[in-house]
Design a protein around this motif. Sequence first.
Motif, PDB file in Angstrom:
ATOM      1  N   ALA A 177     -33.541 100.922  -6.633  1.00  0.00           N
ATOM      2  CA  ALA A 177     -33.285  99.916  -7.665  1.00  0.00           C
ATOM      3  C   ALA A 177     -32.559 100.533  -8.865  1.00  0.00           C
ATOM      4  N   LEU A 178     -33.043 101.679  -9.337  1.00  0.00           N
ATOM      5  CA  LEU A 178     -32.408 102.328 -10.481  1.00  0.00           C
ATOM      6  C   LEU A 178     -30.995 102.786 -10.143  1.00  0.00           C
ATOM      7  N   GLU A 179     -30.836 103.324  -8.952  1.00  0.00           N
ATOM      8  CA  GLU A 179     -29.501 103.782  -8.549  1.00  0.00           C
ATOM      9  C   GLU A 179     -28.529 102.617  -8.463  1.00  0.00           C
ATOM     10  N   PHE A 180     -29.002 101.483  -7.960  1.00  0.00           N
ATOM     11  CA  PHE A 180     -28.149 100.298  -7.874  1.00  0.00           C
ATOM     12  C   PHE A 180     -27.722  99.827  -9.266  1.00  0.00           C
ATOM     13  N   LEU A 181     -28.656  99.792 -10.203  1.00  0.00           N
ATOM     14  CA  LEU A 181     -28.339  99.343 -11.553  1.00  0.00           C
ATOM     15  C   LEU A 181     -27.390 100.309 -12.254  1.00  0.00           C
ATOM     16  N   ILE A 182     -27.692 101.592 -12.168  1.00  0.00           N
ATOM     17  CA  ILE A 182     -26.868 102.582 -12.872  1.00  0.00           C
ATOM     18  C   ILE A 182     -25.462 102.628 -12.301  1.00  0.00           C
ATOM     19  N   GLU A 183     -25.372 102.670 -10.987  1.00  0.00           N
ATOM     20  CA  GLU A 183     -24.040 102.711 -10.372  1.00  0.00           C
ATOM     21  C   GLU A 183     -23.291 101.404 -10.599  1.00  0.00           C
ATOM     22  N   GLY A 184     -24.014 100.279 -10.669  1.00  0.00           N
ATOM     23  CA  GLY A 184     -23.356  99.009 -10.934  1.00  0.00           C
ATOM     24  C   GLY A 184     -22.743  98.961 -12.323  1.00  0.00           C
ATOM     25  N   VAL A 185     -23.499  99.402 -13.331  1.00  0.00           N
ATOM     26  CA  VAL A 185     -22.979  99.417 -14.698  1.00  0.00           C
ATOM     27  C   VAL A 185     -21.824 100.407 -14.822  1.00  0.00           C
ATOM     28  N   THR A 186     -21.981 101.572 -14.198  1.00  0.00           N
ATOM     29  CA  THR A 186     -20.907 102.576 -14.248  1.00  0.00           C
ATOM     30  C   THR A 186     -19.648 102.059 -13.573  1.00  0.00           C
ATOM     31  N   GLY A 187     -19.814 101.455 -12.397  1.00  0.00           N
ATOM     32  CA  GLY A 187     -18.650 100.920 -11.694  1.00  0.00           C
ATOM     33  C   GLY A 187     -17.966  99.814 -12.470  1.00  0.00           C
ATOM     34  N   LEU A 188     -18.745  98.961 -13.137  1.00  0.00           N
ATOM     35  CA  LEU A 188     -18.160  97.890 -13.940  1.00  0.00           C
ATOM     36  C   LEU A 188     -17.363  98.458 -15.109  1.00  0.00           C
ATOM     37  N   ALA A 189     -17.907  99.497 -15.755  1.00  0.00           N
ATOM     38  CA  ALA A 189     -17.200 100.098 -16.880  1.00  0.00           C
ATOM     39  C   ALA A 189     -15.930 100.810 -16.427  1.00  0.00           C
ATOM     40  N   LEU A 190     -16.000 101.495 -15.283  1.00  0.00           N
ATOM     41  CA  LEU A 190     -14.819 102.209 -14.796  1.00  0.00           C
ATOM     42  C   LEU A 190     -13.767 101.267 -14.226  1.00  0.00           C
ATOM     43  N   ALA A 191     -14.183 100.054 -13.832  1.00  0.00           N
ATOM     44  CA  ALA A 191     -13.215  99.088 -13.319  1.00  0.00           C
ATOM     45  C   ALA A 191     -12.317  98.547 -14.421  1.00  0.00           C
ATOM     46  N   MET A 192     -12.792  98.590 -15.649  1.00  0.00           N
ATOM     47  CA  MET A 192     -11.987  98.131 -16.772  1.00  0.00           C
ATOM     48  C   MET A 192     -10.939  99.187 -17.122  1.00  0.00           C
ATOM     49  N   PRO A 193      -9.772  98.776 -17.589  1.00  0.00           N
ATOM     50  CA  PRO A 193      -8.801  99.756 -18.081  1.00  0.00           C
ATOM     51  C   PRO A 193      -9.407 100.589 -19.204  1.00  0.00           C
ATOM     52  N   SER A 194      -9.203 101.882 -19.142  1.00  0.00           N
ATOM     53  CA  SER A 194      -9.843 102.785 -20.101  1.00  0.00           C
ATOM     54  C   SER A 194      -9.451 102.459 -21.536  1.00  0.00           C
ATOM     55  N   LEU A 195      -8.183 102.140 -21.773  1.00  0.00           N
ATOM     56  CA  LEU A 195      -7.742 101.838 -23.137  1.00  0.00           C
ATOM     57  C   LEU A 195      -8.397 100.557 -23.658  1.00  0.00           C
ATOM     58  N   LEU A 196      -8.579  99.589 -22.763  1.00  0.00           N
ATOM     59  CA  LEU A 196      -9.248  98.345 -23.169  1.00  0.00           C
ATOM     60  C   LEU A 196     -10.702  98.620 -23.541  1.00  0.00           C
ATOM     61  N   LEU A 197     -11.378  99.437 -22.758  1.00  0.00           N
ATOM     62  CA  LEU A 197     -12.774  99.748 -23.045  1.00  0.00           C
ATOM     63  C   LEU A 197     -12.907 100.527 -24.342  1.00  0.00           C
ATOM     64  N   VAL A 198     -11.978 101.438 -24.581  1.00  0.00           N
ATOM     65  CA  VAL A 198     -11.988 102.190 -25.844  1.00  0.00           C
ATOM     66  C   VAL A 198     -11.801 101.246 -27.024  1.00  0.00           C
TER      67      VAL A 198
END
Length: 283
Positions: free
Chosen positions: A36-57
């Motif tokens: 469960a924790l791995e699913f949540l952590i990897e999900g949030v990480t994947g969502l953040a990395l899916a966004m363009p880095s400059l947009l997230l910054v």
Amino acid sequence: MDWLTDEKIPLGRWIETFVDVLLDHGAWFFDYLSDALEFLIEGVTGLALAMPSLLLVALLAGFAFWLHRSWKLAVAVLLTLLLVINLGYWQNTVQTFTLILFSTLICIVVGVPVGIAAAHRPWLYNAIRPVLDLMQTIPTFVYLIPTMIMFGLGVVPGLISTVIFAIPAPIRLTHLGVSGVPRPLIEAGEAFGATRRQLLWKVELPHAMPTIMAGVTQCIMLSLSMVVIAAMVGAPGLGVPVLRALNTVNIAKGFEAGLAIVIVAILLDRICKQRGGGTGQRG
């Protein structure tokens, strides 16, 4: 002194037996929690990395400005994170942010209520204080071993070890803040007919909030200090390039990864400390 060493107290074997019992009867629980924790952590990480880095910054800089109305802080967030992208550690930084986010949330959800309960019940604080001392002083590699056995390699044992190391800070400082509320202030609330719940939410917590937020800030810094150690059990993040640089004696890579960790620490400290300080300063 042979008589003192001949009959060794088997403390290590007792702990090993206790861990074995937990694995024999609770392996299903540890597997479920790990997944469960791995699913949540990897999900949030994947969502953040899916966004363009400059947009997230840009979003992070805008959030910092909205939170504190400080253009200096927003510019600092923007420039330092652009430097991290330029150095090539953006993915590792996002992974580290996610690990710190989850560890801090767990520490707050568990630590703040425990600190409040300990402030209202002195016997409870006297009971848990030796445990808190042990959690903060015992070498992290000692409890890294059982967490790795229970949860396997990956981000979850790193998260659990980080929580164990960092959670005493919010507990202690929440206890300090709530127990330090002036007695006349509480008596004034009681004189107006406030219930215990109203006293907690409208008197004690507002007065103790700067101290509680200091505990949250310290929790974040302690979590960040576990980045490299968590990488030893397979947790992703900025600790991975630091370990690789250490193994290959790569000074340049080690300095760059260390600088990225320092940047994350400074940004988180500035944001949380300004929020918790209650000074009302504006840039």
